[in-house]
Enzyme design. Structure first.
Site, PDB file in Angstrom:
ATOM      1  N   ASP A   1       0.887  -1.157   0.000  1.00  0.00           N
ATOM      2  CA  ASP A   1       0.000   0.000   0.000  1.00  0.00           C
ATOM      3  C   ASP A   1       0.932   1.216   0.000  1.00  0.00           C
ATOM      4  O   ASP A   1       2.117   1.095   0.316  1.00  0.00           O
ATOM      5  CB  ASP A   1      -0.864  -0.050   1.267  1.00  0.00           C
ATOM      6  CG  ASP A   1      -1.669   1.208   1.464  1.00  0.00           C
ATOM      7  OD1 ASP A   1      -2.251   1.701   0.479  1.00  0.00           O
ATOM      8  OD2 ASP A   1      -1.715   1.707   2.606  1.00  0.00           O
TER       9      ASP A   1
ATOM     10  N   ASP B   1      -0.041   5.013   0.957  1.00  0.00           N
ATOM     11  CA  ASP B   1      -0.312   5.922   2.076  1.00  0.00           C
ATOM     12  C   ASP B   1      -0.209   5.216   3.415  1.00  0.00           C
ATOM     13  O   ASP B   1      -1.020   4.331   3.696  1.00  0.00           O
ATOM     14  CB  ASP B   1      -1.778   6.355   1.948  1.00  0.00           C
ATOM     15  CG  ASP B   1      -1.913   7.792   1.581  1.00  0.00           C
ATOM     16  OD1 ASP B   1      -0.995   8.561   1.885  1.00  0.00           O
ATOM     17  OD2 ASP B   1      -2.949   8.124   1.003  1.00  0.00           O
TER      18      ASP B   1
ATOM     19  N   GLY C   1      -7.331   4.295   2.996  1.00  0.00           N
ATOM     20  CA  GLY C   1      -7.531   3.203   2.045  1.00  0.00           C
ATOM     21  C   GLY C   1      -8.828   3.299   1.261  1.00  0.00           C
ATOM     22  O   GLY C   1      -9.084   2.485   0.384  1.00  0.00           O
ATOM     23  N   VAL C   2      -9.643   4.305   1.588  1.00  0.00           N
ATOM     24  CA  VAL C   2     -10.957   4.451   0.941  1.00  0.00           C
ATOM     25  C   VAL C   2     -10.832   5.375  -0.271  1.00  0.00           C
ATOM     26  O   VAL C   2     -10.133   6.386  -0.210  1.00  0.00           O
ATOM     27  CB  VAL C   2     -11.952   5.031   1.990  1.00  0.00           C
ATOM     28  CG1 VAL C   2     -13.297   5.319   1.382  1.00  0.00           C
ATOM     29  CG2 VAL C   2     -12.076   4.078   3.166  1.00  0.00           C
TER      30      VAL C   2
ATOM     31  N   ARG D   1     -11.488   8.149  -3.333  1.00  0.00           N
ATOM     32  CA  ARG D   1     -11.817   9.581  -3.226  1.00  0.00           C
ATOM     33  C   ARG D   1     -13.318   9.813  -3.077  1.00  0.00           C
ATOM     34  O   ARG D   1     -13.762  10.548  -2.193  1.00  0.00           O
ATOM     35  CB  ARG D   1     -11.287  10.309  -4.470  1.00  0.00           C
ATOM     36  CG  ARG D   1     -11.250  11.807  -4.334  1.00  0.00           C
ATOM     37  CD  ARG D   1     -10.715  12.444  -5.611  1.00  0.00           C
ATOM     38  NE  ARG D   1      -9.428  11.909  -6.001  1.00  0.00           N
ATOM     39  CZ  ARG D   1      -8.867  12.066  -7.203  1.00  0.00           C
ATOM     40  NH1 ARG D   1      -9.498  12.767  -8.131  1.00  0.00           N
ATOM     41  NH2 ARG D   1      -7.695  11.534  -7.480  1.00  0.00           N
TER      42      ARG D   1
ATOM     43  N   SER E   1      -5.086   5.299  -4.474  1.00  0.00           N
ATOM     44  CA  SER E   1      -4.884   6.672  -4.954  1.00  0.00           C
ATOM     45  C   SER E   1      -4.571   6.758  -6.441  1.00  0.00           C
ATOM     46  O   SER E   1      -3.636   6.129  -6.939  1.00  0.00           O
ATOM     47  CB  SER E   1      -3.747   7.328  -4.172  1.00  0.00           C
ATOM     48  OG  SER E   1      -3.469   8.603  -4.726  1.00  0.00           O
TER      49      SER E   1
ATOM     50  N   ASP F   1      -1.651  -0.542   6.113  1.00  0.00           N
ATOM     51  CA  ASP F   1      -1.835   0.109   7.415  1.00  0.00           C
ATOM     52  C   ASP F   1      -3.325   0.303   7.727  1.00  0.00           C
ATOM     53  O   ASP F   1      -3.649   0.917   8.740  1.00  0.00           O
ATOM     54  CB  ASP F   1      -1.135   1.470   7.452  1.00  0.00           C
ATOM     55  CG  ASP F   1      -1.834   2.481   6.567  1.00  0.00           C
ATOM     56  OD1 ASP F   1      -2.217   2.111   5.435  1.00  0.00           O
ATOM     57  OD2 ASP F   1      -2.025   3.626   6.998  1.00  0.00           O
TER      58      ASP F   1
HETATM   59  C1  BG6 Z   1      -5.661   6.130  -0.367  1.00  0.00           C
HETATM   60  C2  BG6 Z   1      -5.837   6.976   0.865  1.00  0.00           C
HETATM   61  O1  BG6 Z   1      -4.323   5.787  -0.500  1.00  0.00           O
HETATM   62  O2  BG6 Z   1      -6.048   6.849  -1.542  1.00  0.00           O
HETATM   63  C3  BG6 Z   1      -7.271   7.506   0.934  1.00  0.00           C
HETATM   64  O3  BG6 Z   1      -5.562   6.204   2.022  1.00  0.00           O
HETATM   65  C4  BG6 Z   1      -7.587   8.247  -0.360  1.00  0.00           C
HETATM   66  O4  BG6 Z   1      -7.412   8.340   2.050  1.00  0.00           O
HETATM   67  C5  BG6 Z   1      -7.386   7.320  -1.548  1.00  0.00           C
HETATM   68  O5  BG6 Z   1      -8.933   8.717  -0.334  1.00  0.00           O
HETATM   69  C6  BG6 Z   1      -7.676   7.974  -2.894  1.00  0.00           C
HETATM   70  O6  BG6 Z   1      -6.687   8.914  -3.188  1.00  0.00           O
HETATM   71  P1  BG6 Z   1      -6.718   9.910  -4.411  1.00  0.00           P
HETATM   72  O7  BG6 Z   1      -5.318  10.452  -4.461  1.00  0.00           O
HETATM   73  O8  BG6 Z   1      -7.071   9.126  -5.652  1.00  0.00           O
HETATM   74  O9  BG6 Z   1      -7.750  10.936  -4.113  1.00  0.00           O
HETATM   75 MG    MG Z   2      -2.748   3.063   3.668  1.00  0.00          MG
END
Ligand code: BG6
Ligand code: MG
Length: 218
Positions: free
Chosen positions: A9, A11, A46-47, A49, A116, A170
């Site tokens: 992962d 973040d 991990g959720v 956007r 992300s 995490d």
């Molecule tokens: C994850 C984060 O890695 O990515 C989340 O833990 C975030 O909090 C998700 O919402 C989506 O990220 P992005 O950069 O596509 O907005």
């Molecule tokens: Mg994470």
């Protein structure tokens, strides 16, 4: 069973961009007059956007149309990307460079499985592009964590069967995603939230290559 790949992962495992997510969501929610704090921010780990936005809007009295929600997510992402500009290789979490080097030395493939859509940019800012063998594309998977999709996409990108992989996470949703993908899960953090991990370490600097590989074959 032989260990062939470790899937990370991003973040909270490779870097700590969660603070930037918090600041970007906080400025948006303040503008909208919606209560938001660090505890709620923890639920966003991990959720995706859009799912994160839905969690924030649980406290909103106003109902937003899909178009308005899209616009809000775009505004948040603009602010988040602005904050990401200040990332440097110094922001790589402790122990990760050594751990990646040990993987490479032992011929174990590595990939990123992050929710992300900014993952390639973050990896670029951290100067880790050449350290990972593959970055799975969050935009092209159907379901986000706790569904297994992004971990399966990472394994497929590496050309390795999931049973030969370890996932490192995490977040609770991430541990569930790793298990749903048929991989063994290493959790970074505390047992309060990560009790389902097959192996738990308190922080990234405690990630020992030998310990991880030995745990896999047991
Ligand atoms: C994850 C984060 O890695 O990515 C989340 O833990 C975030 O909090 C998700 O919402 C989506 O990220 P992005 O950069 O596509 O907005
Ligand atoms: Mg994470």
């Amino acid at each position: 069973m032989e260990l062939k790949a470790i899937i990370f992962d991003l973040d909270g495992v490779v870097c700590s961009t969660d603070e930037y997510h918090y600041l970007a969501w906080k400025s948006l929610s303040d503008e909208l007059g919606i209560y938001f704090d660090r505890e709620i921010n923890n639920r966003l780990r991990g959720v995706s956007r859009m799912d994160s936005l839905d969690i924030i809007l649980e406290r909103s009295e106003k109902l937003y149309t899909p178009e308005e929600k899209q616009e809000l997510a775009t505004v948040k992402n603009g602010r988040y990307v602005e904050l990401l500009q200040s990332l440097t290789p110094e922001n790589v979490l402790e122990g990760i460079p050594e751990f990646l080097a040990a993987c490479r030395e032992s011929g174990i493939k590595t990939a990123i499985a992050s929710a992300s859509k900014n993952a390639p940019f973050i990896i670029h800012k951290l100067n880790l592009e050449n350290k990972f063998d593959y970055i799975a594309d969050a935009a092209s998977v159907e379901k986000s964590k706790p569904a297994p999709d992004i971990f399966l996409a990472a394994a497929e990108g590496l050309g390795i069967e999931p049973e030969h992989c370890i996932g490192i996470e995490d977040a609770k949703a991430g541990i569930e995603a790793i298990h749903a993908a048929g991989m063994k899960a290493v959790g970074i953090g505390s047992a309060d939230t990560l009790n389902e991990a097959d192996l738990l370490v308190s922080e990234t600097k405690a990630l020992e290559f030998k310990k991880i590989t030995e745990f896999f074959v047991k």
